[in-house]
Design an enzyme around this catalytic site. Sequence first.
Site, PDB file in Angstrom:
ATOM      1  N   HIS A  12       0.823  -1.212   0.000  1.00  0.00           N
ATOM      2  CA  HIS A  12       0.000   0.000   0.000  1.00  0.00           C
ATOM      3  C   HIS A  12       0.859   1.264   0.000  1.00  0.00           C
ATOM      4  O   HIS A  12       0.528   2.262   0.622  1.00  0.00           O
ATOM      5  CB  HIS A  12      -1.017  -0.021   1.153  1.00  0.00           C
ATOM      6  CG  HIS A  12      -0.421  -0.166   2.524  1.00  0.00           C
ATOM      7  ND1 HIS A  12      -1.038  -0.887   3.521  1.00  0.00           N
ATOM      8  CD2 HIS A  12       0.699   0.325   3.073  1.00  0.00           C
ATOM      9  CE1 HIS A  12      -0.311  -0.824   4.616  1.00  0.00           C
ATOM     10  NE2 HIS A  12       0.745  -0.089   4.381  1.00  0.00           N
ATOM     11  N   HIS A  59      -0.991   4.761   9.592  1.00  0.00           N
ATOM     12  CA  HIS A  59       0.375   5.312   9.657  1.00  0.00           C
ATOM     13  C   HIS A  59       0.377   6.701  10.283  1.00  0.00           C
ATOM     14  O   HIS A  59       1.130   7.576   9.867  1.00  0.00           O
ATOM     15  CB  HIS A  59       0.982   5.419   8.264  1.00  0.00           C
ATOM     16  CG  HIS A  59       0.948   4.171   7.452  1.00  0.00           C
ATOM     17  ND1 HIS A  59      -0.203   3.686   6.890  1.00  0.00           N
ATOM     18  CD2 HIS A  59       1.931   3.307   7.101  1.00  0.00           C
ATOM     19  CE1 HIS A  59       0.070   2.563   6.220  1.00  0.00           C
ATOM     20  NE2 HIS A  59       1.358   2.323   6.336  1.00  0.00           N
ATOM     21  N   HIS A 195      10.492  -3.952   3.859  1.00  0.00           N
ATOM     22  CA  HIS A 195      11.009  -2.592   3.688  1.00  0.00           C
ATOM     23  C   HIS A 195      11.381  -2.000   5.037  1.00  0.00           C
ATOM     24  O   HIS A 195      10.838  -2.384   6.063  1.00  0.00           O
ATOM     25  CB  HIS A 195      10.033  -1.673   2.952  1.00  0.00           C
ATOM     26  CG  HIS A 195       8.708  -1.403   3.611  1.00  0.00           C
ATOM     27  ND1 HIS A 195       7.810  -2.372   3.964  1.00  0.00           N
ATOM     28  CD2 HIS A 195       8.106  -0.236   3.958  1.00  0.00           C
ATOM     29  CE1 HIS A 195       6.716  -1.825   4.484  1.00  0.00           C
ATOM     30  NE2 HIS A 195       6.877  -0.521   4.507  1.00  0.00           N
ATOM     31  N   GLU A 242       4.334  -5.044   8.629  1.00  0.00           N
ATOM     32  CA  GLU A 242       2.989  -4.963   8.042  1.00  0.00           C
ATOM     33  C   GLU A 242       2.505  -6.311   7.513  1.00  0.00           C
ATOM     34  O   GLU A 242       1.313  -6.477   7.230  1.00  0.00           O
ATOM     35  CB  GLU A 242       2.975  -3.923   6.905  1.00  0.00           C
ATOM     36  CG  GLU A 242       3.172  -2.516   7.409  1.00  0.00           C
ATOM     37  CD  GLU A 242       3.321  -1.486   6.287  1.00  0.00           C
ATOM     38  OE1 GLU A 242       3.200  -0.296   6.584  1.00  0.00           O
ATOM     39  OE2 GLU A 242       3.562  -1.867   5.120  1.00  0.00           O
TER      40      GLU A 242
END
Lengths: 282, 119
Positions: A12, A59, A195, A242
């Site tokens: 996303h 976030h 990431h 995530e």
Amino acid sequence: MATIIGGLTSSHIPAVGNAIAKGLQDDPYWKPFFDGYPPIRDWLGDHKPDVAINIYNDHGLGFFLDKMPTFAIGAAHEYRNEDEGWGIPQLPPFPGDPKLSWHIIESMVAQEFDITSCQELAVDHGFTVPMQLFWPGAPNNPDMPRVVPISANTVQHPIPTLKRALDFGKALRRALLSYPEDIKVVILGTGGLSHQLDGTRAGFINKDFDQYCMEKIVTAPEELTKITRMELVEKAGAQGTEFLMWMMMRGALGDKVTPIHANYHIPISNTGAGTMMLECAA
Amino acid sequence: MNLAEFDHHAPIDGTTIFDGTQAMKGYALNKMCYSFNAAEARETYKADPEAYYDRFGLNEAQKQACRDKNVLDLIAAGGNIYYLAKFAGIFHLDVQDVGAQQTGMTKDAFKEKLRKAGE
């Protein structure tokens, strides 16, 4: 009762929202990523789910550190996409399904998942980008399903364990199967894959681990529950946690799933981007 | 209670685990960054950054890290990357700018490093 027809996963990444806004789908950098979506859109066009349960992680738009729910479930008539501060274009509100939301909330708490219910919840790129990828023009797509957002904390440790995430999904499945209305539901698990944005390890991407996760989540999700949270940080990167959303999604699909489509591409922005379509046994 | 007495996590190179200790340390800084979700707050900040730091009660290390736009210092001062991204956004710094700065690379070299991870 509700029928769970399948699960979708997607990264996303905010930059994807910008790429969509600028129409860069055929740009050489972006094409290998966007090419992962048309087969899933075709499947959605054939099956037309009534509701999408979008499991994502906020976030820093819907929640701040003053009160940080581990698991939060939207219970609103609509969900607004608000300014996140760094320029991604905002979308119109997404239609909710509060009746289903409250059924899920009742059932989850009865199953001893003590969630946070949200009658207002601003949704960020974690929610909107996958919606745009799966339903172009969202929320103004004629096939746009109603949505129930579910957010899990990956902002602040302690984050949930992988086992808890999978178990949450299993409880969500029981909640949906006990819903009295005949609706078709698709479950989204968004975020990841590997990431890391912060620290001197910024830019860390782990292709082998991502591919391991994409394989095991189909055939042996229980095996993934052996990964500790710190191992997940180490192997997937600080924001690769995530992947918990994928575990939650997977738990809701039941034991047997058929992988219909998968795509993996490095890099999109700072991320190993994974996309999957898993169909539930009829 | 001194939370620093408890070590909940094995160290991972180049990685700060944003846990209760960091969350308490960085609360004022992260709260300021959270405010930057609102366009009006971003404008207020730009008009007078020092007054804005004081309004949120930033300590000197946090203020200096903001003045320097130094991401590693912001993290050391308790900043969380998701909130810091909103601070970076004011200066039009994207996640590759932020990554390049933290790793001491040019942006092009950092992007090449990302690309190579796919090989």
